[in-house]
Write a protein that holds these residues in place. Structure first.
Motif, PDB file in Angstrom:
ATOM      1  N   GLU A 204      -7.198  -8.358  -2.802  1.00  0.00           N
ATOM      2  CA  GLU A 204      -7.311  -9.774  -2.465  1.00  0.00           C
ATOM      3  C   GLU A 204      -6.356 -10.608  -3.317  1.00  0.00           C
ATOM      4  O   GLU A 204      -5.671 -11.509  -2.817  1.00  0.00           O
ATOM      5  N   ILE A 205      -6.312 -10.302  -4.619  1.00  0.00           N
ATOM      6  CA  ILE A 205      -5.439 -11.039  -5.533  1.00  0.00           C
ATOM      7  C   ILE A 205      -3.977 -10.790  -5.178  1.00  0.00           C
ATOM      8  O   ILE A 205      -3.155 -11.713  -5.212  1.00  0.00           O
ATOM      9  N   LEU A 206      -3.641  -9.565  -4.825  1.00  0.00           N
ATOM     10  CA  LEU A 206      -2.256  -9.239  -4.477  1.00  0.00           C
ATOM     11  C   LEU A 206      -1.784 -10.051  -3.275  1.00  0.00           C
ATOM     12  O   LEU A 206      -0.650 -10.532  -3.235  1.00  0.00           O
ATOM     13  N   LYS A 207      -2.664 -10.236  -2.278  1.00  0.00           N
ATOM     14  CA  LYS A 207      -2.288 -10.977  -1.070  1.00  0.00           C
ATOM     15  C   LYS A 207      -2.021 -12.454  -1.364  1.00  0.00           C
ATOM     16  O   LYS A 207      -1.414 -13.146  -0.554  1.00  0.00           O
ATOM     17  N   GLU A 208      -2.489 -12.935  -2.522  1.00  0.00           N
ATOM     18  CA  GLU A 208      -2.280 -14.335  -2.895  1.00  0.00           C
ATOM     19  C   GLU A 208      -0.911 -14.562  -3.542  1.00  0.00           C
ATOM     20  O   GLU A 208      -0.501 -15.705  -3.747  1.00  0.00           O
ATOM     21  N   GLN A 209      -0.198 -13.490  -3.872  1.00  0.00           N
ATOM     22  CA  GLN A 209       1.073 -13.601  -4.580  1.00  0.00           C
ATOM     23  C   GLN A 209       2.229 -13.819  -3.606  1.00  0.00           C
ATOM     24  O   GLN A 209       2.084 -13.677  -2.392  1.00  0.00           O
ATOM     25  N   LYS A 210       3.389 -14.148  -4.159  1.00  0.00           N
ATOM     26  CA  LYS A 210       4.586 -14.328  -3.340  1.00  0.00           C
ATOM     27  C   LYS A 210       4.941 -13.016  -2.641  1.00  0.00           C
ATOM     28  O   LYS A 210       4.621 -11.932  -3.126  1.00  0.00           O
ATOM     29  N   LEU A 211       5.629 -13.147  -1.502  1.00  0.00           N
ATOM     30  CA  LEU A 211       5.945 -11.965  -0.696  1.00  0.00           C
ATOM     31  C   LEU A 211       6.724 -10.924  -1.486  1.00  0.00           C
ATOM     32  O   LEU A 211       6.474  -9.722  -1.364  1.00  0.00           O
ATOM     33  N   GLU A 212       7.674 -11.351  -2.300  1.00  0.00           N
ATOM     34  CA  GLU A 212       8.483 -10.387  -3.050  1.00  0.00           C
ATOM     35  C   GLU A 212       7.628  -9.655  -4.080  1.00  0.00           C
ATOM     36  O   GLU A 212       7.801  -8.457  -4.304  1.00  0.00           O
ATOM     37  N   THR A 213       6.687 -10.372  -4.707  1.00  0.00           N
ATOM     38  CA  THR A 213       5.781  -9.724  -5.663  1.00  0.00           C
ATOM     39  C   THR A 213       4.897  -8.710  -4.940  1.00  0.00           C
ATOM     40  O   THR A 213       4.681  -7.594  -5.427  1.00  0.00           O
ATOM     41  N   GLN A 214       4.383  -9.085  -3.761  1.00  0.00           N
ATOM     42  CA  GLN A 214       3.579  -8.135  -2.985  1.00  0.00           C
ATOM     43  C   GLN A 214       4.378  -6.877  -2.672  1.00  0.00           C
ATOM     44  O   GLN A 214       3.867  -5.762  -2.791  1.00  0.00           O
ATOM     45  N   ALA A 215       5.638  -7.062  -2.287  1.00  0.00           N
ATOM     46  CA  ALA A 215       6.476  -5.910  -1.950  1.00  0.00           C
ATOM     47  C   ALA A 215       6.687  -5.023  -3.163  1.00  0.00           C
ATOM     48  O   ALA A 215       6.586  -3.795  -3.076  1.00  0.00           O
ATOM     49  N   VAL A 216       6.977  -5.635  -4.317  1.00  0.00           N
ATOM     50  CA  VAL A 216       7.200  -4.862  -5.547  1.00  0.00           C
ATOM     51  C   VAL A 216       5.964  -4.046  -5.897  1.00  0.00           C
ATOM     52  O   VAL A 216       6.046  -2.841  -6.180  1.00  0.00           O
ATOM     53  N   ILE A 217       4.804  -4.687  -5.872  1.00  0.00           N
ATOM     54  CA  ILE A 217       3.576  -3.999  -6.281  1.00  0.00           C
ATOM     55  C   ILE A 217       3.203  -2.911  -5.279  1.00  0.00           C
ATOM     56  O   ILE A 217       2.840  -1.795  -5.653  1.00  0.00           O
TER      57      ILE A 217
END
Length: 282
Positions: A204-217
């Motif tokens: 849930e927390i990951l989906k709240e981040q910027k798209l590039e951060t989501q991709a990195v993680i």
């Protein structure tokens, strides 16, 4: 590149007419060309394209229409793309598998789209073919469908690795079982409920981040190295490490606010040592 199915999906998501979208797209491409299709303005365009296409592609993956379209397009070029009934069922039922394929498909498509549609000007707002010209979003989704073939083949060949999807590589310490991150903890015997809750809130927390951060993680979780993630996203290795570090801070901030409880094995090396001592005493 335009098909009725894709066009209908795009029309349902956007309020402007096709003619307006094509006209606006042509003006935008000329503006982006002035900057060489790079820099802040291009990044803004790329992120908007990603965000607009994501729900459409997700729906097509879930319904199976994306796979069927990919098979048809490959066949038109004399290339065989076979999706087994088992794989098709998995893609319909498994959201994690769909998300993984969607991520890699969009990453590959963005590179191809920039090179072919924009730099080489293969997207033509004045195209006079049987179906007429398409808007940029429709063209990009068509590019994603083509890239699906390569991504799907890799996924199908490596399905045995998907249990590693929940490895939290950002926490470098080993768990008492000798495996890194969350995957090792999920496989241990003493913390099933605790770790299931952690995974749910973590996502849930990951989906709240910027798209590039989501991709990195997500790419890190999937097992890709820092260098591989940097190459796939066309960013520096330092940027990959920075985004992982910042996301780790977000997780710890959420823990301090009692939104998420991080299992002790993932806290610090000291925490791992205490767990080992207790295991030895037992």
């Amino acid at each position: 590149m335009r098909t009725d199915e894709i066009a209908e999906a795009v029309d349902a998501c956007l309020s402007t007419s096709l003619a307006d979208r094509i006209q606006q797209g042509a003006a935008l491409v000329e503006e982006l060309a002035h900057y060489g299709f790079e820099g802040p303005e291009y990044m803004k365009f790329r992120n908007e394209l990603w965000a607009q296409s994501e729900p459409i592609l997700k729906g097509m993956l879930r319904s199976g229409s994306l796979g069927r379209s990919a098979v048809k397009r490959h066949l038109e070029r004399g290339i065989t793309l076979w999706i087994s009934p088992e794989d098709a069922t998995t893609l319909k039922a498994d959201a994690a598998a769909r998300d993984h394929i969607l991520l890699e498909m969009q990453i590959k498509a963005l590179k191809t789209f920039r090179r072919k549609a924009l730099i080489q000007r293969e997207w033509n707002p004045d195209y006079k073919g049987p179906r007429g010209a398409s808007c940029l979003l429709t063209y990009f989704i068509g590019t994603c469908i083509w890239e699906f073939g390569k991504v799907f083949k890799t996924w199908a060949q490596n399905r045995v690795r998907w249990h590693e999807l929940h490895v939290l590589s950002d926490f470098e310490e080993e768990t008492p079982g000798g495996r890194r991150g969350l995957a090792g903890l999920l496989q241990s015997s003493g913390y099933p409920a605790e770790t299931e809750d952690f995974v749910t809130v973590f996502e849930e927390i990951l989906k709240e981040q910027k798209l590039e951060t989501q991709a990195v993680i997500q790419l890190t979780i999937a097992g890709y190295s820092t260098t591989e993630v940097a190459d796939m996203l066309e960013i520096t290795k330092g940027a990959v490490r920075m985004r992982r570090h910042r996301f780790r801070d977000v997780i710890y901030q959420a823990a301090r606010k009692r939104r998420i409880r991080i299992p002790e094995q993932l806290h610090t090396k000291a925490g791992i040592s205490r767990a080992k001592q207790r295991a030895g005493a037992a």
